[in-house]
Design a protein around this motif. Sequence first.
Motif, PDB file in Angstrom:
ATOM      1  N   ALA A  57       3.267   4.731 -10.120  1.00 51.95           N
ATOM      2  CA  ALA A  57       3.360   3.300 -10.423  1.00 51.95           C
ATOM      3  C   ALA A  57       3.747   3.085 -11.886  1.00 51.95           C
ATOM      4  N   ARG A  58       3.115   3.828 -12.782  1.00 50.13           N
ATOM      5  CA  ARG A  58       3.420   3.655 -14.215  1.00 50.13           C
ATOM      6  C   ARG A  58       4.848   4.056 -14.529  1.00 50.13           C
ATOM      7  N   GLN A  59       5.263   5.183 -13.977  1.00 45.62           N
ATOM      8  CA  GLN A  59       6.641   5.651 -14.209  1.00 45.62           C
ATOM      9  C   GLN A  59       7.665   4.621 -13.769  1.00 45.62           C
ATOM     10  N   ASN A  60       7.316   3.860 -12.754  1.00 47.27           N
ATOM     11  CA  ASN A  60       8.264   2.905 -12.196  1.00 47.27           C
ATOM     12  C   ASN A  60       7.956   1.459 -12.595  1.00 47.27           C
ATOM     13  N   GLY A  61       7.068   1.301 -13.553  1.00 47.20           N
ATOM     14  CA  GLY A  61       6.808  -0.024 -14.116  1.00 47.20           C
ATOM     15  C   GLY A  61       6.053  -0.965 -13.214  1.00 47.20           C
TER      16      GLY A  61
ATOM     17  N   GLY B 150      -5.388   9.849  -6.333  1.00 43.64           N
ATOM     18  CA  GLY B 150      -5.341   8.514  -6.944  1.00 43.64           C
ATOM     19  C   GLY B 150      -4.505   8.528  -8.208  1.00 43.64           C
ATOM     20  N   ASP B 151      -4.661   9.573  -9.002  1.00 43.44           N
ATOM     21  CA  ASP B 151      -3.875   9.683 -10.236  1.00 43.44           C
ATOM     22  C   ASP B 151      -2.383   9.815  -9.936  1.00 43.44           C
ATOM     23  N   GLN B 152      -2.075  10.503  -8.843  1.00 42.86           N
ATOM     24  CA  GLN B 152      -0.669  10.663  -8.450  1.00 42.86           C
ATOM     25  C   GLN B 152      -0.037   9.296  -8.187  1.00 42.86           C
TER      26      GLN B 152
ATOM     27  N   ALA C 280       0.858  -1.184   0.000  1.00 48.00           N
ATOM     28  CA  ALA C 280       0.000   0.000   0.000  1.00 48.00           C
ATOM     29  C   ALA C 280       0.892   1.231   0.000  1.00 48.00           C
ATOM     30  N   ILE C 281       0.475   2.233  -0.761  1.00 42.96           N
ATOM     31  CA  ILE C 281       1.212   3.500  -0.854  1.00 42.96           C
ATOM     32  C   ILE C 281       0.282   4.648  -0.461  1.00 42.96           C
ATOM     33  N   ALA C 282       0.826   5.578   0.319  1.00 40.84           N
ATOM     34  CA  ALA C 282       0.111   6.821   0.624  1.00 40.84           C
ATOM     35  C   ALA C 282       0.724   7.924  -0.234  1.00 40.84           C
TER      36      ALA C 282
ATOM     37  N   THR D 289      -1.119  -0.584  -4.174  1.00 45.56           N
ATOM     38  CA  THR D 289      -2.498  -0.279  -3.792  1.00 45.56           C
ATOM     39  C   THR D 289      -2.520   1.095  -3.149  1.00 45.56           C
ATOM     40  N   ALA D 290      -3.432   1.949  -3.571  1.00 45.97           N
ATOM     41  CA  ALA D 290      -3.593   3.241  -2.913  1.00 45.97           C
ATOM     42  C   ALA D 290      -4.220   3.002  -1.540  1.00 45.97           C
TER      43      ALA D 290
END
Length: 305
Positions: A70-74, A63-65, A18-20, A41-42
Amino acid sequence: GSTLQAAAAESGRYFGTAIAASRLNDGTYSSIANREFNMITAENEMKMDATEPQRGQFNFSSGDQIVSWARQNGKKVRGHALAWHSQQPGWMQNMSGSALRQAMLDHVTQVATHYRGQVYAWDVVNEAFADGSSGARRDSNLQRTGNDWIEAAFRAARAADPNAKLCYNDYNTDNWSHAKTQAVYSMVRDFKSRGVPIDCVGFQAHFNSGNPVPSNYHTTLQNFAALGVDVQITELDIEGSGTSQAQQYQGVVQACLSEARCTGITVWGVRDTDSWRASGTPLLFDGSGNKKAAYTSVLNALNAG
Ligand code: G3I
């Protein structure tokens, strides 16, 4: 593998956290997260209150952040959670009946549409069963709209994002002999028999001394998988410390590895100080970002599998 994600990948599984969003600019936090985990997971940012603070007015900024990081880091993303009795926005909390049902369905549709194609799996419905021995649904405003609210949410999610895996997610469903576990199992069996679109079941796995890792965990995961769904450990944390904590973590990893359809494990935070548990040391890294004994036992168990 020398990291959790690399070791899990050797058996085709993921290892997540989980990421904040508010912690992503903490360098220690984000570098551990990037190094060790490949499913995100947000922790709060995709919940009903965060994403629809006013009816029909959506806010996806946090959420977009997380999705963008996540996308930037694969990394892949697990969506959490479309429909839940808790963390509802104020406007929803006192709604009822068909108006609430429609508001819930609109929410599921709008949020799943916004993230279409970007989410590996959604927790479509979270925590809908009661604790204790009743095996009943949890009483909530959503449940009072009719027993079919869960399947209605799943159908709406499927229509909005046909490629996301759709999961039911709950806690205290780890021990096969518990009434709550049996009740969720019966629902999933019923959904599969009637063609309700469900692909997976998430086991939150918040453990403590009163609710330890059960010795029959593999049985639970295998029985659910035999219904034709994937299973995942979705919010793992275990109170305690030292060897005892490390052994319990090992047991969870071994249970997942013993079931081919257990596709991955997510821990509910990075460092102990990031945990939702105000006190305690339930995670794999200490407050300074050092690897704990629990980390080593998880890594070794993944590599042994
Ligand atoms: O962001 C606000 C802040 O602005 C405000 O000043 C502060 C005062 O209370 O609250 C902050 O929000 C808190 C939020 O976490 C972010 O820290 C909420 O009060 C607090 O309720 C919220 O707790 C989250 C909890 O879900 C809510 O139900 C935890 O972080 C989160 O870890 C926890 O996660 C849940 C899963 O979603 C479902 N399964 C159980 C799991 C653990 O409870």
